[in-house]
Scaffold this active site. Structure first.
Site: not given
Length: 213
Positions: A74, A120
């Site tokens: 990957e 956040y």
């Protein structure tokens, strides 16, 4: 930082994530950008819990294997994100429980898989777009990551897990922690009334923290 210190940092970060349940077995992969422009990545079929700093994979920006053990299949999606995000210094791909569970939920908004539950999430991630399912290691994943990466530091692979970048590998880890926590909160809250940030509140965060997100 020197290449040696970056190798040690990758091993330390990987072990921390393994011990906290962000990765199990040989799942997931990490990468970081070296001072010479090449990339350091976790090798294929290795556990985050016992990486050897001397055997980490080194590849060039085109994915050619230069040194160390064979890189994860990957690594191409990491390269695709670096190509579109030159500011990125590290990338985390996880099979962490809550984000992987989220990737399997039907009916997600493909433009943003999570609502703005906390400031956040907005400050660290912004939006989390969804990439359709392709088999692990498929070159199509890298192609789809590259389409989105210029505008998004994090993406979610359907039925697979997240790919998360940062200005360093340490920052990518922080972003991954915030994203996993947001997914956890989503599952806690999804069956009851949920108050999310308004469009105006999100816009204010985007304006104030522009350039830091």
């Amino acid at each position: 930082m020197t290449e040696f210190s970056l190798r040690l940092e990758m091993v330390k970060i990987a072990k921390s994530m393994f011990e906290r349940g962000y990765s199990s077995g040989g799942a997931g992969n990490l990468s970081l950008k070296l001072p010479d422009g090449n990339l350091l990545a976790t090798p294929t079929n290795t556990s985050f819990g016992d990486l050897d700093p001397d055997r980490l994979s080194k590849v060039d920006p085109d994915g050619n294997h230069l040194d160390g053990d064979k890189p994860s299949k990957e690594v191409l999606m990491h390269i695709a994100m670096y190509r579109q995000r030159p500011q990125a210094g590290g990338i985390v791909h996880l099979h962490s429980p809550y984000l992987t569970a989220l990737s399997c939920v039907d009916g997600l908004d493909p433009a943003n898989c999570l609502p703005p539950i906390t400031p956040y999430y907005v400050m660290r991630v912004g939006k989390l777009p969804l990439i359709p399912y392709f088999r692990p290691g498929s070159p199509r994943i890298a192609e789809e990551v590259e389409k989105l990466a210029a505008g998004h530091g994090s993406v979610l692979l359907a039925n697979h897990g997240p790919v998360i970048s940062g200005k360093s590998l340490r920052e990518a880890m922080f972003n991954a922690e915030e994203l996993e926590e947001t997914a956890r909160l989503y599952f806690i809250l999804r069956n009851g009334p949920m108050r999310t940030l308004t469009d105006d509140q999100v816009a204010e965060l985007e304006q104030v923290f522009k350039g830091k997100m």
